[in-house]
Scaffold this motif. Structure first.
Motif, PDB file in Angstrom:
ATOM      1  N   SER A 120       0.825  -1.209   0.000  1.00 49.67           N
ATOM      2  CA  SER A 120       0.000   0.000   0.000  1.00 49.67           C
ATOM      3  C   SER A 120       0.856   1.255   0.000  1.00 49.67           C
ATOM      4  CB  SER A 120      -0.929   0.014   1.211  1.00 49.67           C
ATOM      5  OG  SER A 120      -1.878  -1.007   1.073  1.00 49.67           O
ATOM      6  N   LEU A 151      -7.301   4.068  -7.600  1.00 49.50           N
ATOM      7  CA  LEU A 151      -8.449   3.718  -6.783  1.00 49.50           C
ATOM      8  C   LEU A 151      -7.879   2.936  -5.603  1.00 49.50           C
ATOM      9  CD1 LEU A 151     -11.485   4.061  -7.046  1.00 49.50           C
ATOM     10  CD2 LEU A 151     -11.606   1.843  -8.120  1.00 49.50           C
ATOM     11  N   GLU A 166      -9.196   3.008  -2.563  1.00 43.47           N
ATOM     12  CA  GLU A 166     -10.253   2.653  -1.632  1.00 43.47           C
ATOM     13  C   GLU A 166     -11.562   2.842  -2.369  1.00 43.47           C
ATOM     14  OE1 GLU A 166     -10.902   4.340   2.778  1.00 43.47           O
ATOM     15  OE2 GLU A 166     -11.467   5.680   1.163  1.00 43.47           O
ATOM     16  N   ILE A 167     -12.543   2.061  -1.999  1.00 44.15           N
ATOM     17  CA  ILE A 167     -13.832   2.158  -2.674  1.00 44.15           C
ATOM     18  C   ILE A 167     -14.578   3.415  -2.246  1.00 44.15           C
ATOM     19  CG2 ILE A 167     -16.148   1.151  -2.481  1.00 44.15           C
ATOM     20  CD1 ILE A 167     -14.393   0.014  -4.670  1.00 44.15           C
ATOM     21  N   VAL A 209     -19.813  -0.266  -4.545  1.00 48.62           N
ATOM     22  CA  VAL A 209     -18.579  -0.761  -5.150  1.00 48.62           C
ATOM     23  C   VAL A 209     -18.657  -0.687  -6.663  1.00 48.62           C
ATOM     24  CG1 VAL A 209     -17.107  -2.776  -5.437  1.00 48.62           C
ATOM     25  CG2 VAL A 209     -18.187  -2.351  -3.250  1.00 48.62           C
ATOM     26  N   PHE A 255     -16.053   1.436  -8.984  1.00 49.98           N
ATOM     27  CA  PHE A 255     -15.166   0.813  -9.960  1.00 49.98           C
ATOM     28  C   PHE A 255     -15.512   1.265 -11.372  1.00 49.98           C
ATOM     29  CE2 PHE A 255     -13.701  -2.332 -12.946  1.00 49.98           C
ATOM     30  CZ  PHE A 255     -12.376  -2.452 -12.565  1.00 49.98           C
ATOM     31  N   LEU A 257      -4.819   0.065  -8.711  1.00 45.81           N
ATOM     32  CA  LEU A 257      -5.931  -0.486  -7.933  1.00 45.81           C
ATOM     33  C   LEU A 257      -5.397  -1.169  -6.683  1.00 45.81           C
ATOM     34  CD1 LEU A 257      -7.796  -2.262 -10.866  1.00 45.81           C
ATOM     35  CD2 LEU A 257      -8.495  -0.141  -9.772  1.00 45.81           C
ATOM     36  N   ASP A 258      -5.974  -0.871  -5.534  1.00 40.22           N
ATOM     37  CA  ASP A 258      -5.540  -1.512  -4.299  1.00 40.22           C
ATOM     38  C   ASP A 258      -6.694  -2.308  -3.703  1.00 40.22           C
ATOM     39  OD1 ASP A 258      -4.241  -2.340  -2.067  1.00 40.22           O
ATOM     40  OD2 ASP A 258      -4.009  -0.372  -1.158  1.00 40.22           O
ATOM     41  N   GLU A 259      -6.686  -3.606  -3.944  1.00 41.51           N
ATOM     42  CA  GLU A 259      -7.626  -4.511  -3.271  1.00 41.51           C
ATOM     43  C   GLU A 259      -9.045  -3.979  -3.292  1.00 41.51           C
ATOM     44  OE1 GLU A 259      -8.005  -7.864  -2.218  1.00 41.51           O
ATOM     45  OE2 GLU A 259      -6.102  -7.456  -1.237  1.00 41.51           O
ATOM     46  N   VAL A 260      -9.542  -3.628  -4.460  1.00 40.97           N
ATOM     47  CA  VAL A 260     -10.862  -3.027  -4.482  1.00 40.97           C
ATOM     48  C   VAL A 260     -11.916  -3.935  -5.096  1.00 40.97           C
ATOM     49  CG1 VAL A 260     -10.203  -0.629  -4.383  1.00 40.97           C
ATOM     50  CG2 VAL A 260     -10.204  -1.797  -6.569  1.00 40.97           C
ATOM     51  N   SER A 287      -3.326  -7.163  -4.583  1.00 36.20           N
ATOM     52  CA  SER A 287      -4.441  -7.970  -4.113  1.00 36.20           C
ATOM     53  C   SER A 287      -3.961  -9.147  -3.279  1.00 36.20           C
ATOM     54  CB  SER A 287      -5.243  -8.490  -5.304  1.00 36.20           C
ATOM     55  OG  SER A 287      -6.348  -9.227  -4.841  1.00 36.20           O
ATOM     56  N   LYS A 341      -6.298   9.440   0.059  1.00 33.09           N
ATOM     57  CA  LYS A 341      -6.544   8.477  -1.006  1.00 33.09           C
ATOM     58  C   LYS A 341      -6.456   9.017  -2.420  1.00 33.09           C
ATOM     59  CE  LYS A 341      -7.477   5.221   1.927  1.00 33.09           C
ATOM     60  NZ  LYS A 341      -6.530   4.131   2.137  1.00 33.09           N
TER      61      LYS A 341
END
Lengths: 254, 293
Positions: free
Chosen positions: A70, A96, A98-99, A157, A161, A174-177, A207, B133
């Motif tokens: 991260s 992205l 965080e959602i 979500v 996205f 993209l981080d684990e979204v 991910s 973020k």
């Protein structure tokens, strides 16, 4: 395309003062000992990481919690500066991490598309022309005028996205979204990512879901303790990741 | 480890062109964000400033009954309070202008200033989730928040014209000074609120000190009383407060009385120096904002 050269990031372990009283209490320390750098205890979250991602390539970033994934993505997204090293980013970047960052619960889907798109660096005109496309992708065409506070978490979500994927950036971070969406929507996202790559979009994707890394990426990077310890074909890297986990649980048992 | 500024002259983020694809290249490194690169980026992201203003105004309509009319109601209610206690009971002089107009004209720009400071100083901590973020020049948040107050100021100016017509006060050419004074006030408000916002992220105490500070500043400025009642021995110190020169000359410009040039020079130069210091300080504080908060 993206090129990272020997980037490192350190954090000061000692918590900075959070109130004026603490700041005053530490003032004598800072005056008399300011020259002594060794008093600072540093934590290196990312150490000397170099890699290149070619145009149209998708790379997966895997590693245990606290491996530095991260932090690395935060540096690439310009949220935080690297302590040393450099990154070259070619073209427009959308990240992205965080959602639904920047979504306002009182705003409707359409208003949030506009706001979020502009936050991510698009113009209002572009967003207006893409709004319907985004709504269709998120399967929310009928809910565009509903405030998002009434959305279910799945709808939330999907909207988030859909906005990022439809920006058509040159670099997408993209981080684990994707983990939160259902399988059907995940499949749709994977297809969209393939399509983006065909148009030359570079994707970096962190991910814990090894299956989706295998599905999406041509290459994977494995991080541990802030270092980049493996970089090659996803299957191979996942294998060495699992090996790392096995070693660790083994040493924990003994 | 730090000497990484080798092949770019000055360590600033530079946009060069990729020779093959003609894509702009952004170089990220330590110290790549400075006030100068930010000015260019703020201009590029001006739509974001506009959207943040739009968000604030729209939210006010969604969450309050009176919406933007609050911008008019607030100074009006304050004027009534001061007109009763200061104008009628204590009988504070007002340089020959009806006290209600006198007070409203002062409170109009004072409420801009105080609310710009209040909301501006909360603009970073209130959007901490964004700072964490998404990247954009951080100064856009206090900037947008001051701009929202400028919209309010425009709305609150309407009753002022009404009052001036009602009391048959003449409209003169000296009103052309007004935009300049507002620009000075906006610069001062932006610079102060930017630095207060950055400090507020570190020290939550700032939020508690602000109301008292603003209250004291109100009484140190000729808002509800004229500067003419300040004793001679205090005058030279009195105008060191940049707000004193702004409010006093704002009224002079509105009511066609002579502009106090020396007060304008003093408050103008103090505003400039103070703003430069604040903006530099803001960038020193904003270096790794995305880390801790």
């Amino acid at each position: 395309m993206l090129e990272a050269r020997e980037i490192s990031k350190s954090y000061n372990v000692d918590t900075p003062s959070t109130s004026l009283r603490e700041a005053f209490e530490r003032l004598p320390d800072r005056i008399f000992f300011s020259g002594r750098e060794e008093r600072k205890r540093l934590f290196w979250a990312v150490r000397n990481v170099s890699f290149t991602v070619r145009q149209g390539e998708a790379i997966g970033l895997i590693g245990r919690n606290g491996a530095g994934k991260s932090t690395l993505l935060k540096i690439l997204s310009r949220i935080t500066e690297p302590t040393s090293g450099e990154v070259d980013l070619y073209g427009q970047t959308a990240s992205l991490l965080e959602i639904g960052t920047g979504f306002h619960p009182d705003f409707s889907g359409r208003e949030n598309i506009l706001l979020n798109g502009v936050l991510l660096g698009m113009s209002r005109r572009e967003m207006r022309t893409r709004a319907n496309e985004i709504a269709a992708f998120a399967e929310l065409t009928d809910f565009m005028d509903t405030p998002v506070k009434y959305y279910s978490s799945g709808m939330y979500v999907r909207l988030a996205f859909a906005i990022a994927a439809n920006l058509e950036p040159e670099v997408l971070i993209l981080d684990e979204v994707l983990a939160v969406g259902d399988i059907e929507f995940q499949q749709k996202c994977f297809t969209k990512m393939d399509e983006l790559r065909k148009h030359g979009c570079t994707i970096i994707f962190a991910s814990h879901d090894l299956g989706s890394v295998k599905r999406v990426c041509d290459r994977a990077l494995l991080m541990d303790g802030g270092r980049l310890i493996d970089s090659s074909h996803p299957e191979q890297v996942i294998e060495s990741y699992l090996e790392l986990l096995r070693e660790q649980s083994h040493s924990a048992v003994c | 480890m730090i000497g990484t500024e080798t092949h770019q002259q000055d360590g600033r983020s530079a946009v060069k062109m990729d020779p093959e694809k003609k894509l702009p290249v952004l170089v990220i490194r330590r110290g790549s964000n400075t006030a100068l690169t930010d000015i260019r980026e703020i201009w590029e992201r001006r739509e974001l400033v506009y959207m943040l203003i739009w968000r604030d105004l729209k939210l006010r309509y969604k969450q309050t009954i009176l919406g933007v009319s609050w911008a008019i109601v607030q100074p009006t209610l304050m004027t009534i309070v001061f007109a009763v206690f200061f104008g009628m009971i204590v009988q504070v002089p007002s340089d020959g202008i009806p006290y209600a107009v006198f007070a409203y004209s002062g409170l109009l720009i004072w409420s801009f200033f105080s609310q710009a400071l209040m909301s501006g100083s909360m603009s970073l901590s209130g959007n901490a989730n964004l700072i964490n973020k998404i990247y954009f020049p951080r100064s856009i948040l206090p900037l947008a928040s001051v701009c929202v107050r400028l919209v309010d100021l425009g709305a609150a100016a309407i009753p002022l014209w009404g009052l001036m017509l009602y009391y048959k006060l003449p409209f003169t050419w000296s009103m052309l000074w007004c935009p300049l004074l507002i620009a000075q006030l906006a610069l001062l408000s932006f610079a102060l609120s930017a630095v207060l916002a950055a400090l507020q992220l570190r020290f939550r105490d700032v939020g508690s000190i602000m109301p008292i500070l603003i209250q004291a500043w109100l009484f140190a400025s000729p808002v509800v009383y004229p500067a003419s009642i300040v004793g001679n021995e205090w005058r030279k110190f009195y105008f060191l407060n940049p707000m004193a020169g702004i409010v006093e000359n704002w009224r002079a410009a509105l009511f066609g009385t002579p502009i106090d040039r020396s007060a304008m020079m003093i408050s103008g130069s103090i505003t400039l120096i103070l703003s430069l210091i604040c903006i530099r300080w803001f960038y020193a504080l904003s270096r790794n904002m995305g880390d801790v908060y």
